[in-house]
Design an enzyme around this catalytic site. Structure first.
Site, PDB file in Angstrom:
ATOM      1  N   SER A 137     -44.297  28.379  20.264  1.00 17.58           N
ATOM      2  CA  SER A 137     -42.944  27.836  20.229  1.00 17.58           C
ATOM      3  C   SER A 137     -42.751  26.952  21.457  1.00 17.58           C
ATOM      4  O   SER A 137     -42.968  27.396  22.577  1.00 17.58           O
ATOM      5  CB  SER A 137     -41.951  29.001  20.235  1.00 17.58           C
ATOM      6  OG  SER A 137     -40.635  28.532  20.331  1.00 17.58           O
ATOM      7  N   LYS A 163     -44.271  25.015  16.798  1.00 16.10           N
ATOM      8  CA  LYS A 163     -42.843  25.092  16.446  1.00 16.10           C
ATOM      9  C   LYS A 163     -42.053  24.387  17.538  1.00 16.10           C
ATOM     10  O   LYS A 163     -42.214  24.706  18.717  1.00 16.10           O
ATOM     11  CB  LYS A 163     -42.437  26.562  16.333  1.00 16.10           C
ATOM     12  CG  LYS A 163     -40.954  26.862  16.484  1.00 16.10           C
ATOM     13  CD  LYS A 163     -40.647  28.278  16.053  1.00 16.10           C
ATOM     14  CE  LYS A 163     -39.631  28.953  16.953  1.00 16.10           C
ATOM     15  NZ  LYS A 163     -39.348  30.329  16.533  1.00 16.10           N
ATOM     16  N   LEU A 164     -41.229  23.430  17.128  1.00 14.95           N
ATOM     17  CA  LEU A 164     -40.411  22.694  18.089  1.00 14.95           C
ATOM     18  C   LEU A 164     -38.982  23.207  18.042  1.00 14.95           C
ATOM     19  O   LEU A 164     -38.395  23.336  16.961  1.00 14.95           O
ATOM     20  CB  LEU A 164     -40.397  21.200  17.753  1.00 14.95           C
ATOM     21  CG  LEU A 164     -41.732  20.466  17.753  1.00 14.95           C
ATOM     22  CD1 LEU A 164     -41.504  18.994  17.414  1.00 14.95           C
ATOM     23  CD2 LEU A 164     -42.435  20.599  19.109  1.00 14.95           C
ATOM     24  N   LYS A 165     -38.433  23.470  19.208  1.00 10.90           N
ATOM     25  CA  LYS A 165     -37.013  23.798  19.280  1.00 10.90           C
ATOM     26  C   LYS A 165     -36.229  22.497  19.123  1.00 10.90           C
ATOM     27  O   LYS A 165     -36.596  21.478  19.742  1.00 10.90           O
ATOM     28  CB  LYS A 165     -36.705  24.433  20.639  1.00 10.90           C
ATOM     29  CG  LYS A 165     -37.297  25.822  20.804  1.00 10.90           C
ATOM     30  CD  LYS A 165     -36.603  26.819  19.894  1.00 10.90           C
ATOM     31  CE  LYS A 165     -37.024  28.243  20.213  1.00 10.90           C
ATOM     32  NZ  LYS A 165     -36.325  29.214  19.343  1.00 10.90           N
ATOM     33  N   ASP A 191     -37.030  24.921  14.935  1.00 16.95           N
ATOM     34  CA  ASP A 191     -36.099  26.041  15.070  1.00 16.95           C
ATOM     35  C   ASP A 191     -34.854  25.556  15.815  1.00 16.95           C
ATOM     36  O   ASP A 191     -34.956  25.080  16.946  1.00 16.95           O
ATOM     37  CB  ASP A 191     -36.771  27.176  15.861  1.00 16.95           C
ATOM     38  CG  ASP A 191     -35.899  28.422  15.969  1.00 16.95           C
ATOM     39  OD1 ASP A 191     -34.805  28.439  15.377  1.00 16.95           O
ATOM     40  OD2 ASP A 191     -36.328  29.388  16.652  1.00 16.95           O
ATOM     41  N   ASN A 193     -31.949  27.530  16.230  1.00 18.38           N
ATOM     42  CA  ASN A 193     -31.140  28.611  16.817  1.00 18.38           C
ATOM     43  C   ASN A 193     -29.637  28.381  16.601  1.00 18.38           C
ATOM     44  O   ASN A 193     -28.865  28.428  17.554  1.00 18.38           O
ATOM     45  CB  ASN A 193     -31.449  28.798  18.309  1.00 18.38           C
ATOM     46  CG  ASN A 193     -32.818  29.407  18.553  1.00 18.38           C
ATOM     47  OD1 ASN A 193     -33.723  28.727  19.022  1.00 18.38           O
ATOM     48  ND2 ASN A 193     -32.993  30.662  18.211  1.00 18.38           N
ATOM     49  N   GLU A 216     -36.033  26.540  10.760  1.00 18.70           N
ATOM     50  CA  GLU A 216     -35.599  27.905  11.092  1.00 18.70           C
ATOM     51  C   GLU A 216     -34.157  27.903  11.597  1.00 18.70           C
ATOM     52  O   GLU A 216     -33.816  27.159  12.519  1.00 18.70           O
ATOM     53  CB  GLU A 216     -36.559  28.450  12.163  1.00 18.70           C
ATOM     54  CG  GLU A 216     -36.293  29.878  12.581  1.00 18.70           C
ATOM     55  CD  GLU A 216     -37.304  30.341  13.639  1.00 18.70           C
ATOM     56  OE1 GLU A 216     -38.344  29.660  13.834  1.00 18.70           O
ATOM     57  OE2 GLU A 216     -37.049  31.371  14.285  1.00 18.70           O
ATOM     58  N   ASP A 241     -33.734  33.458  10.775  1.00 18.05           N
ATOM     59  CA  ASP A 241     -34.113  34.320  11.900  1.00 18.05           C
ATOM     60  C   ASP A 241     -32.876  35.168  12.239  1.00 18.05           C
ATOM     61  O   ASP A 241     -32.725  36.290  11.736  1.00 18.05           O
ATOM     62  CB  ASP A 241     -34.572  33.429  13.069  1.00 18.05           C
ATOM     63  CG  ASP A 241     -34.835  34.180  14.365  1.00 18.05           C
ATOM     64  OD1 ASP A 241     -34.609  35.394  14.406  1.00 18.05           O
ATOM     65  OD2 ASP A 241     -35.255  33.551  15.359  1.00 18.05           O
ATOM     66  N   LYS A 265     -38.494  39.842  13.163  1.00 22.38           N
ATOM     67  CA  LYS A 265     -38.570  40.312  14.552  1.00 22.38           C
ATOM     68  C   LYS A 265     -38.114  41.762  14.543  1.00 22.38           C
ATOM     69  O   LYS A 265     -36.971  42.051  14.156  1.00 22.38           O
ATOM     70  CB  LYS A 265     -37.632  39.509  15.445  1.00 22.38           C
ATOM     71  CG  LYS A 265     -38.045  38.076  15.713  1.00 22.38           C
ATOM     72  CD  LYS A 265     -36.990  37.365  16.550  1.00 22.38           C
ATOM     73  CE  LYS A 265     -37.396  35.922  16.819  1.00 22.38           C
ATOM     74  NZ  LYS A 265     -36.261  35.122  17.341  1.00 22.38           N
ATOM     75  N   GLY A 293     -41.123  35.862  17.824  1.00 20.53           N
ATOM     76  CA  GLY A 293     -41.380  36.343  19.185  1.00 20.53           C
ATOM     77  C   GLY A 293     -40.113  36.271  20.007  1.00 20.53           C
ATOM     78  O   GLY A 293     -39.201  35.491  19.707  1.00 20.53           O
TER      79      GLY A 293
HETATM   80  O1  SMG Z   1     -42.075  34.716  22.147  1.00 25.06           O
HETATM   81  O2  SMG Z   1     -43.077  32.889  21.593  1.00 25.06           O
HETATM   82  C1  SMG Z   1     -42.068  33.532  21.823  1.00 25.06           C
HETATM   83  C2  SMG Z   1     -40.730  32.832  21.687  1.00 25.06           C
HETATM   84  C3  SMG Z   1     -40.532  32.349  20.322  1.00 25.06           C
HETATM   85  O3  SMG Z   1     -38.956  30.617  20.010  1.00 25.06           O
HETATM   86  C4  SMG Z   1     -39.154  31.793  20.101  1.00 25.06           C
HETATM   87  N1  SMG Z   1     -38.160  32.673  20.003  1.00 25.06           N
HETATM   88  O4  SMG Z   1     -35.342  31.945  17.978  1.00 25.06           O
HETATM   89  O5  SMG Z   1     -37.356  32.312  17.454  1.00 25.06           O
HETATM   90  C5  SMG Z   1     -36.490  32.184  18.314  1.00 25.06           C
HETATM   91  C6  SMG Z   1     -36.804  32.260  19.778  1.00 25.06           C
HETATM   92  C7  SMG Z   1     -35.866  33.166  20.509  1.00 25.06           C
HETATM   93  C8  SMG Z   1     -36.278  33.376  21.905  1.00 25.06           C
HETATM   94  S1  SMG Z   1     -35.090  33.179  23.083  1.00 25.06           S
HETATM   95  C9  SMG Z   1     -34.454  34.750  23.306  1.00 25.06           C
HETATM   96 MG    MG Z   2     -35.793  31.518  15.926  1.00 18.86          MG
END
Ligand code: SMG
Ligand code: MG
Length: 376
Positions: A137, A163-165, A191, A193, A216, A241, A265, A293
C-alpha cells in the site's frame, strides 16, 4: 484449560517513511499489545495479540487510548477466565462496538491456546498454501515524481500488486502516471478511505480507463447504497473495507450490490475467527476477498499471512514485509518478501518469536490486567 489476559503493553515504533492517507499522515505508530496466559496441566503458556487501533479515531471510531480504557475497564473484567478462544467473542458480546479491542483479546488467547496445543494457526484454519502473494500500500506523496520513485522501489522489492491511496485532487493523474510506469498488465488498485461522496460517482468512473483491480472504499462507511450505485455505473469492481464490520454487514452489502470484492481485516470485524466466517460467507457468494493491513508489527503480520492462505483469498493482500513500515520489528525473524511472496508461518500459535529485548526497548507503558481476573 483456562485462559486470561494478563497484560496490556503499549509500544511505539517510528515508521521508515511517513504514511499519508486521505485522513492524515502517520510518522510513528503507537501499538497496543495484549499478553494472555493459558494454564494447561500445571503449565503456563503465553500468547500475544495485537490491537490494530491507530493513534487517532480517523480510520474508524477506535484509537489506542480508547482501546486501553475499554479493555481495562470493560472487556478484561467481563472476560475473566475463559475455557477457549472461541468463547472470547461471546463473553464480550454485551459491550457494543470496539471490534479492534475485542479482536486483540481473542487473538492473545488464541495464540496462547494454539501454543499450548503445539499447533499453528494455519493448521487450525486448514490452510495449506506455503506462501501468499504480497501487495504493498503506497501513501499519498507530495508529487507524482516522488510517487513514481516510491513505486519503482517497491517493484524492485518484488511486490506483485500496488495499491495507491487516493483522495480528491490526488487520483486520476497519479493513477495514470503509475499505470504508465508499471505497464498495462501489472496489478494496480486504489483506496480512498471514504474520501468521496455521492456527487463524485461520475468522476470515480473515470478511473475505469486504467484497468484497476478494484476501487476500495470510495464512500463513507455507512453508504452502502452509494457504493451500490457506483458499482452499477463503474466497470471497476467496488471493494469495501471500512463498511464491513460483521458477517451481517458483508452479506447485506453483497445483497444490495455494494460489495463486489471484500477487504478482510480481523481487527475491524472483532477477531480472526469472525474474519474466517466472513471469508466463508464471501466464498459462498463468489465474492473474491483479500487480506487488509493496519501497519501491524510481526505479531499481526504473521497472523495475517496465515489467514490469507485460506482458499477464498484470491487477490494479493496488504501483507507486506516488516521493513515496509519498520526498520526493526519486535519479532526475531521479521516478515520478508521473497520472490513477491510472504511465507505462511508454520510454528505454534501465530508462529512468531518475540524479540524480548527490543520489545522492552520500545515499550512505553505496561498495564497489569490480572487484577481484573476473578479470584485474583
Ligand atoms: O499494513 O500495509 C499495511 C497498510 C495497508 O493501506 C493500508 N491500510 O484502509 O486499507 C486501509 C489502510 C488503513 C491503514 S491506516 C490505519
Ligand atoms: Mg482500506
Amino acid at each position: 484449560m483456562t485462559a486470561r489476559c494478563v497484560e496490556l503493553r503499549e509500544i511505539r515504533l517510528p515508521l521508515v517513511t511517513p504514511f499519508r492517507t486521505s485522513f492524515g499522515v502517520q510518522t510513528a505508530r503507537r501499538i497496543l499489545l495484549v499478553r494472555a496466559e493459558v494454564q494447561r496441566e500445571g503449565q503456563v503458556v503465553e500468547g500475544w495479540g495485537e490491537c490494530v487501533a491507530p493513534d487517532e479515531p480517523t480510520y474508524s471510531a477506535e484509537y489506542v487510548d480508547g482501546a486501553v480504557l475499554v479493555i481495562r475497564e470493560q472487556l478484561a473484567p467481563r472476560l475473566g477466565a475463559v475455557a477457549q478462544a472461541a468463547d472470547v467473542a461471546s463473553s464480550l458480546v454485551d459491550v457494543k462496538g470496539h471490534p479492534m479491542a475485542k479482536a486483540a483479546l481473542e487473538m492473545a488467547v488464541l495464540d496462547a491456546e494454539l501454543r499450548a496445543d503445539g499447533r499453528s494457526f494455519a493448521d487450525l484454519l486448514g490452510a495449506t498454501a506455503e506462501r501468499i502473494p504480497s501487495g504493498v500500500s503506497v501513501g499519498i506523496h507530495d508529487s507524482i515524481a516522488e510517487l513514481e520513485r516510491a513505486v519503482a522501489g517497491y517493484l524492485d522489492d518484488g511486490y506483485v500488486r500496488i495499491k495507491l491511496k487516493i483522495e480528491p485532487g490526488w487520483d486520476l493523474e497519479p493513477v495514470a502516471a503509475i499505470r504508465r510506469l508499471i505497464g498495462p498488465d501489472a496489478l494496480l488498485q486504489v483506496d480512498a478511505n471514504t474520501a468521496y461522496g455521492r456527487d463524485d460517482l461520475d468522476h470515480l468512473c473515470r478511473l475505469d480507463e486504467f484497468g484497476l483491480l478494484l476501487i476500495e472504499q470510495p464512500l463513507p462507511e455507512d453508504d452502502l447504497l452509494g457504493h451500490a450505485a457506483l458499482a452499477g455505473a463503474s466497470s471497476t469492481p467496488i471493494c469495501l473495507d471500512e463498511s464491513i464490520t460483521s458477517v451481517t454487514t458483508v452479506i447485506d452489502a453483497i445483497d444490495v450490490g455494494a460489495c463486489e470484492v471484500a477487504n478482510i481485516k480481523a481487527g475491524r470485524v472483532g477477531g480472526y475467527l469472525t474474519a474466517v466466517a466472513i471469508h466463508d460467507a464471501c466464498r459462498a457468494r463468489d465474492i473474491p476477498v483479500w487480506c487488509g493491513g493496519m501497519l501491524e508489527t510481526g505479531i499481526g503480520r504473521s497472523a495475517n499471512a496465515a489467514l490469507a492462505a485460506l482458499d477464498g483469498f484470491t487477490l494479493p493482500g496488504d501483507v507486506s514485509a516488516s521493513r515496509r513500515f519498520y526498520a526493526r520489528d519486535i519479532i526475531t525473524k521479521p516478515i520478508e518478501v521473497v520472490d513477491g511472496h510472504v511465507a505462511v508461518p508454520t510454528g505454534p500459535g501465530f508462529g512468531f518469536e518475540l524479540d524480548r529485548q527490543f520489545l522492552d526497548e520500545v515499550t512505553v507503558e505496561v498495564h497489569d490486567l490480572s487484577r481484573n481476573a476473578p479470584g485474583q
